[in-house]
Design a protein around this motif. Structure first.
Motif, PDB file in Angstrom:
ATOM      1  N   LEU A  82       0.866  -1.178   0.000  1.00 54.55           N
ATOM      2  CA  LEU A  82       0.000   0.000   0.000  1.00 54.55           C
ATOM      3  C   LEU A  82       0.900   1.224   0.000  1.00 54.55           C
ATOM      4  O   LEU A  82       1.417   1.637   1.035  1.00 54.55           O
ATOM      5  CB  LEU A  82      -0.925   0.029   1.216  1.00 54.55           C
ATOM      6  CG  LEU A  82      -1.928   1.189   1.215  1.00 54.55           C
ATOM      7  CD1 LEU A  82      -2.890   1.092   0.032  1.00 54.55           C
ATOM      8  CD2 LEU A  82      -2.706   1.258   2.524  1.00 54.55           C
ATOM      9  N   GLU A  83       1.096   1.786  -1.201  1.00 56.04           N
ATOM     10  CA  GLU A  83       1.923   2.968  -1.356  1.00 56.04           C
ATOM     11  C   GLU A  83       1.094   4.223  -1.063  1.00 56.04           C
ATOM     12  O   GLU A  83      -0.147   4.202  -1.157  1.00 56.04           O
ATOM     13  CB  GLU A  83       2.480   3.049  -2.780  1.00 56.04           C
ATOM     14  CG  GLU A  83       3.380   1.887  -3.165  1.00 56.04           C
ATOM     15  CD  GLU A  83       4.675   1.853  -2.378  1.00 56.04           C
ATOM     16  OE1 GLU A  83       5.173   2.942  -2.006  1.00 56.04           O
ATOM     17  OE2 GLU A  83       5.190   0.755  -2.116  1.00 56.04           O
ATOM     18  N   PRO A  84       1.716   5.338  -0.726  1.00 52.28           N
ATOM     19  CA  PRO A  84       0.965   6.579  -0.480  1.00 52.28           C
ATOM     20  C   PRO A  84       0.106   6.960  -1.686  1.00 52.28           C
ATOM     21  O   PRO A  84       0.590   7.027  -2.815  1.00 52.28           O
ATOM     22  CB  PRO A  84       2.067   7.616  -0.233  1.00 52.28           C
ATOM     23  CG  PRO A  84       3.225   6.818   0.273  1.00 52.28           C
ATOM     24  CD  PRO A  84       3.162   5.512  -0.464  1.00 52.28           C
ATOM     25  N   GLY A  85      -1.167   7.153  -1.469  1.00 50.89           N
ATOM     26  CA  GLY A  85      -2.082   7.588  -2.514  1.00 50.89           C
ATOM     27  C   GLY A  85      -2.504   6.512  -3.491  1.00 50.89           C
ATOM     28  O   GLY A  85      -3.276   6.787  -4.410  1.00 50.89           O
ATOM     29  N   ALA A  86      -2.035   5.276  -3.316  1.00 51.31           N
ATOM     30  CA  ALA A  86      -2.328   4.196  -4.262  1.00 51.31           C
ATOM     31  C   ALA A  86      -3.538   3.377  -3.825  1.00 51.31           C
ATOM     32  O   ALA A  86      -3.941   3.408  -2.658  1.00 51.31           O
ATOM     33  CB  ALA A  86      -1.113   3.287  -4.411  1.00 51.31           C
ATOM     34  N   SER A  87      -4.102   2.647  -4.787  1.00 49.65           N
ATOM     35  CA  SER A  87      -5.161   1.696  -4.455  1.00 49.65           C
ATOM     36  C   SER A  87      -4.561   0.517  -3.710  1.00 49.65           C
ATOM     37  O   SER A  87      -3.418   0.134  -3.961  1.00 49.65           O
ATOM     38  CB  SER A  87      -5.854   1.202  -5.730  1.00 49.65           C
ATOM     39  OG  SER A  87      -6.469   2.274  -6.410  1.00 49.65           O
ATOM     40  N   PRO A  88      -5.301  -0.100  -2.803  1.00 50.93           N
ATOM     41  CA  PRO A  88      -4.762  -1.235  -2.051  1.00 50.93           C
ATOM     42  C   PRO A  88      -4.567  -2.457  -2.933  1.00 50.93           C
ATOM     43  O   PRO A  88      -5.298  -2.658  -3.909  1.00 50.93           O
ATOM     44  CB  PRO A  88      -5.826  -1.486  -0.982  1.00 50.93           C
ATOM     45  CG  PRO A  88      -7.079  -0.902  -1.546  1.00 50.93           C
ATOM     46  CD  PRO A  88      -6.658   0.269  -2.376  1.00 50.93           C
TER      47      PRO A  88
END
Length: 224
Positions: A82-88
């Motif tokens: 789970l990257e910052p601002g990314a979809s899970p």
């Protein structure tokens, strides 16, 4: 292979069915004993000291790696995608679904389980609220921990133990399909005639199959 939702196993007599089950049971028991032997070997692995310092952010602020143990002697860390601002990641989300919110049985054996991801806490907490997840989940600043412990661009599972002086040691690591050990849904599907219904599986001709990953969803996105 084309999807065929009417595919069924061969119909046989009760005696033939029992004989086939008994023959499979021999192999299943062999697998169980092999898994027990592997676990015994895993318990005898050496360990390596964690020399660098790692910090994380949790719901209550910044913590160190030793704090993730929560006072217990053993620690399992799942580095989730789970990257910052990314979809899970749907695969990591399946793991979180299967871990659930009750780790009391694990905690009772002096062991703590946590997730880590690079995403900030506000994004983690929002996703936990949406999906109903309650397992501890910490922000890994800049993926520093994940990069150091084998996650690369994906996920990783690491196990640690601490000594009486709070020295931390790495004892085990796995990634790729090794992560399936958490996936109860796959183990349940493996018990069925159609299995996981994925194209890589060795199934009889005509069995319903679609590519892996493509059918995976967040649990609140299925129509079923």
């Amino acid at each position: 292979m084309a999807v065929n939702e009417t595919a069924l196993p061969k119909v046989v007599s009760p005696d033939e069915w029992q004989q086939a089950c008994n023959e499979l049971l021999v192999k299943e028991k062999q697998l169980t004993r092999a898994q027990d032997a592997l676990a015994a070997e895993r318990r005898r692995l050496p360990m390596v000291a964690v020399e660098d310092s790692y910090t994380f952010t949790g719901p209550e602020g910044e913590v160190a790696l030793i704090d993730l143990f929560d006072g217990r002697r053993q620690l399992i860390v799942y580095c989730a995608m789970l990257e910052p601002g990314a979809s899970p990641c749907q695969g990591c989300s399946m793991v979180m679904d299967n871990i659930g919110d009750n780790l009391s049985h694990v905690n009772a054996r002096d062991t703590t389980f946590v997730f880590t991801s690079p995403a900030p806490q506000q994004e983690i907490l929002a996703l936990q609220k949406r999906m109903g997840w309650k397992a501890p989940w910490y922000t890994d600043h800049g993926r520093r921990f994940a990069d150091a412990f084998g996650a690369g661009k994906g996920f990783a599972v690491n196990v640690f133990i601490r000594d009486d002086d709070n020295g931390v040691y790495r004892t085990w690591f796995v990634t790729a399909r090794g992560g399936e050990l958490f996936d109860t849904h796959f183990h349940l599907l493996d018990l069925t005639p159609w299995g996981r219904q994925e194209t890589w599986e060795d199934s009889p001709e005509g069995w319903p199959q679609t590519p892996p990953y493509e059918w995976w969803r967040m649990h609140d996105q299925y129509d079923t």
